[in-house]
Design a protein around this motif. Sequence first.
Motif, PDB file in Angstrom:
ATOM      1  N   LEU A 179      77.467  46.735  42.327  1.00 15.96           N
ATOM      2  CA  LEU A 179      77.901  45.471  42.930  1.00 15.96           C
ATOM      3  C   LEU A 179      77.898  44.353  41.894  1.00 15.96           C
ATOM      4  O   LEU A 179      78.859  43.578  41.795  1.00 15.96           O
ATOM      5  N   LEU A 180      76.820  44.265  41.102  1.00 20.32           N
ATOM      6  CA  LEU A 180      76.738  43.212  40.087  1.00 20.32           C
ATOM      7  C   LEU A 180      77.794  43.409  39.006  1.00 20.32           C
ATOM      8  O   LEU A 180      78.331  42.429  38.475  1.00 20.32           O
ATOM      9  N   PRO A 285      56.051  40.698  30.958  1.00 24.09           N
ATOM     10  CA  PRO A 285      56.356  42.131  30.887  1.00 24.09           C
ATOM     11  C   PRO A 285      57.657  42.376  30.140  1.00 24.09           C
ATOM     12  O   PRO A 285      58.480  41.484  29.992  1.00 24.09           O
ATOM     13  N   GLU A 286      57.835  43.614  29.677  1.00 21.36           N
ATOM     14  CA  GLU A 286      59.071  43.998  28.991  1.00 21.36           C
ATOM     15  C   GLU A 286      60.115  44.406  30.025  1.00 21.36           C
ATOM     16  O   GLU A 286      60.598  45.536  30.052  1.00 21.36           O
ATOM     17  N   ILE A 287      60.480  43.485  30.871  1.00 20.02           N
ATOM     18  CA  ILE A 287      61.472  43.741  31.895  1.00 20.02           C
ATOM     19  C   ILE A 287      62.569  42.695  31.760  1.00 20.02           C
ATOM     20  O   ILE A 287      62.307  41.539  31.383  1.00 20.02           O
ATOM     21  N   CYS A 288      63.787  43.095  32.015  1.00 21.31           N
ATOM     22  CA  CYS A 288      64.871  42.121  31.928  1.00 21.31           C
ATOM     23  C   CYS A 288      65.106  41.511  33.315  1.00 21.31           C
ATOM     24  O   CYS A 288      64.881  42.166  34.340  1.00 21.31           O
ATOM     25  N   PRO A 289      65.543  40.267  33.366  1.00 23.63           N
ATOM     26  CA  PRO A 289      65.758  39.610  34.653  1.00 23.63           C
ATOM     27  C   PRO A 289      66.696  40.384  35.574  1.00 23.63           C
ATOM     28  O   PRO A 289      66.497  40.403  36.788  1.00 23.63           O
ATOM     29  N   ARG A 290      67.710  41.044  35.000  1.00 25.83           N
ATOM     30  CA  ARG A 290      68.672  41.753  35.859  1.00 25.83           C
ATOM     31  C   ARG A 290      68.002  42.897  36.616  1.00 25.83           C
ATOM     32  O   ARG A 290      68.303  43.121  37.797  1.00 25.83           O
ATOM     33  N   ASP A 291      67.109  43.632  35.958  1.00 20.53           N
ATOM     34  CA  ASP A 291      66.409  44.715  36.650  1.00 20.53           C
ATOM     35  C   ASP A 291      65.563  44.168  37.791  1.00 20.53           C
ATOM     36  O   ASP A 291      65.492  44.763  38.874  1.00 20.53           O
ATOM     37  N   MET A 292      64.919  43.045  37.531  1.00 23.92           N
ATOM     38  CA  MET A 292      64.114  42.420  38.574  1.00 23.92           C
ATOM     39  C   MET A 292      65.012  41.944  39.718  1.00 23.92           C
ATOM     40  O   MET A 292      64.681  42.125  40.898  1.00 23.92           O
ATOM     41  N   ALA A 293      66.155  41.348  39.367  1.00 22.89           N
ATOM     42  CA  ALA A 293      67.077  40.870  40.397  1.00 22.89           C
ATOM     43  C   ALA A 293      67.599  42.021  41.246  1.00 22.89           C
ATOM     44  O   ALA A 293      67.715  41.900  42.473  1.00 22.89           O
ATOM     45  N   VAL A 294      67.902  43.147  40.599  1.00 19.10           N
ATOM     46  CA  VAL A 294      68.388  44.314  41.343  1.00 19.10           C
ATOM     47  C   VAL A 294      67.338  44.773  42.353  1.00 19.10           C
ATOM     48  O   VAL A 294      67.643  45.050  43.516  1.00 19.10           O
ATOM     49  N   ALA A 295      66.070  44.844  41.907  1.00 16.32           N
ATOM     50  CA  ALA A 295      65.005  45.277  42.809  1.00 16.32           C
ATOM     51  C   ALA A 295      64.863  44.334  44.001  1.00 16.32           C
ATOM     52  O   ALA A 295      64.701  44.766  45.145  1.00 16.32           O
ATOM     53  N   LEU A 296      64.947  43.040  43.736  1.00 15.67           N
ATOM     54  CA  LEU A 296      64.807  42.067  44.816  1.00 15.67           C
ATOM     55  C   LEU A 296      66.027  42.071  45.739  1.00 15.67           C
ATOM     56  O   LEU A 296      65.905  41.943  46.962  1.00 15.67           O
ATOM     57  N   ARG A 299      66.043  44.890  48.227  1.00 15.60           N
ATOM     58  CA  ARG A 299      65.217  44.592  49.393  1.00 15.60           C
ATOM     59  C   ARG A 299      65.927  43.591  50.312  1.00 15.60           C
ATOM     60  O   ARG A 299      65.984  43.772  51.531  1.00 15.60           O
ATOM     61  N   ALA A 300      66.489  42.547  49.713  1.00 12.08           N
ATOM     62  CA  ALA A 300      67.152  41.511  50.515  1.00 12.08           C
ATOM     63  C   ALA A 300      68.413  42.036  51.197  1.00 12.08           C
ATOM     64  O   ALA A 300      68.759  41.594  52.289  1.00 12.08           O
ATOM     65  N   PHE A 301      69.106  42.984  50.551  1.00 16.00           N
ATOM     66  CA  PHE A 301      70.373  43.496  51.074  1.00 16.00           C
ATOM     67  C   PHE A 301      70.205  44.812  51.828  1.00 16.00           C
ATOM     68  O   PHE A 301      71.179  45.536  52.046  1.00 16.00           O
ATOM     69  N   ALA A 302      68.985  45.150  52.229  1.00 16.98           N
ATOM     70  CA  ALA A 302      68.767  46.401  52.963  1.00 16.98           C
ATOM     71  C   ALA A 302      69.673  46.451  54.186  1.00 16.98           C
ATOM     72  O   ALA A 302      69.775  45.494  54.954  1.00 16.98           O
TER      73      ALA A 302
END
Length: 396
Positions: A179-180, A285-296, A299-302
């Motif tokens: 989607l992104l 953490p060694e995480i990129c914002p996009r990965d975090m956004a996808v995870a959130l 959940r929001a788009f369940a």
Amino acid sequence: MARFLVLGAGRQGVACGTYLLERQPDTQVVYGDVSPERLGSVRDQASHPQRVSTNLIDVGRNEQELEALIADCDCVISCVPFFFNEGLTRLAIRRGKHFCDLGGNVDTVRRQLAMADAAREAGVCVVPDCGLAPGTVNVLAELWRDRWQYRSVKILCGGLPQHPKGILGYQANFSIHGLLNEYLDDCQVARGGQVLTIPGLSELERVSGLAVPGEFEAFATSGGASLGPELYAPLGIDYEYKTLRYPGHRDAIMAMAEVGLFEQRPLRELIESQPCEATASAALPEICPRDMAVALLERAFASDRQDLVIARVEVQGTDEHGRPIEGRADLLDRADGRFTAMERTTGFSVGVVAAFLAGLLPEKPPTGVYVPSQVMPAKRLIAELNEVGVKIVVRP
């Protein structure tokens, strides 16, 4: 009896197989998937279990086993991620089997088109990009080509919740990563005889009068146009594709992009490049914002699996007497309790193409490699989808 190999026993693949089993009685469907759980679900839920078989296989690793499965079928249907499709196309051609897939990646489709000579020599037809968009909506745009001189084609399409909630008003029916990509990647359009590139999420407009009452918004996204702009531009025909959403969705996504929530560099690197006294970068953490956004967003788009799909294809041009004329095709589908509307419109669409390739429909395919709009008869696709409850109304 026609034998189909459906690679990928996810919901789209199961919808495709269900169409072939229930609409085309003289068929067998073989599912191949890496998940024992998905294959078990397929066996348990199949409406015609005597014509269904399953194989546990990893399409990315077990090439010899995969080739044996392909050799034992009439048509291969790929419902796995697009990056497998190039290799699967080669295997199908090598074994002299028809092939179609859900596509969605223009560069992959171009590489498949480059195999046209090999497909013709093998006597098979390969058709990538066979879902809803790309796929069905692009075929609908061809409905009047044999009678009219086209001036422009405009396609609007969206999968939406029947009961939207929150500012975003959306539920995901496929990968958030995908989607992104559709939202953020550049898009191709045909204008003034040229193929132009415009940003994703651009050219926002409000739309009403669709098959569902109310006002919607439409904006540019990538993938849904398939090769339409490249095919139409040399003919001097304008061509564009936009995604439909409830009003306000696009601006919320734009705001997330503006603040960097879709950045693919590690958060630590982003903070260190613009020092902020309130944040200790060493603690990040060694995480990129996009990965975090996808995870959130997942959940929001369940999804509550109560969705609808709406699409409009508009063609403007002149008729055989040189008079200005406009054609319009409106598509509407809703979840039926067994499949979501997105699963139905995507899976059933590729199922129709597969039936066409296997010779189960009155029209017969050519040999070579084509996108659906080049070979799938629009009237036949409309008739088949209407028969399984996907409503398409054509005007005039």
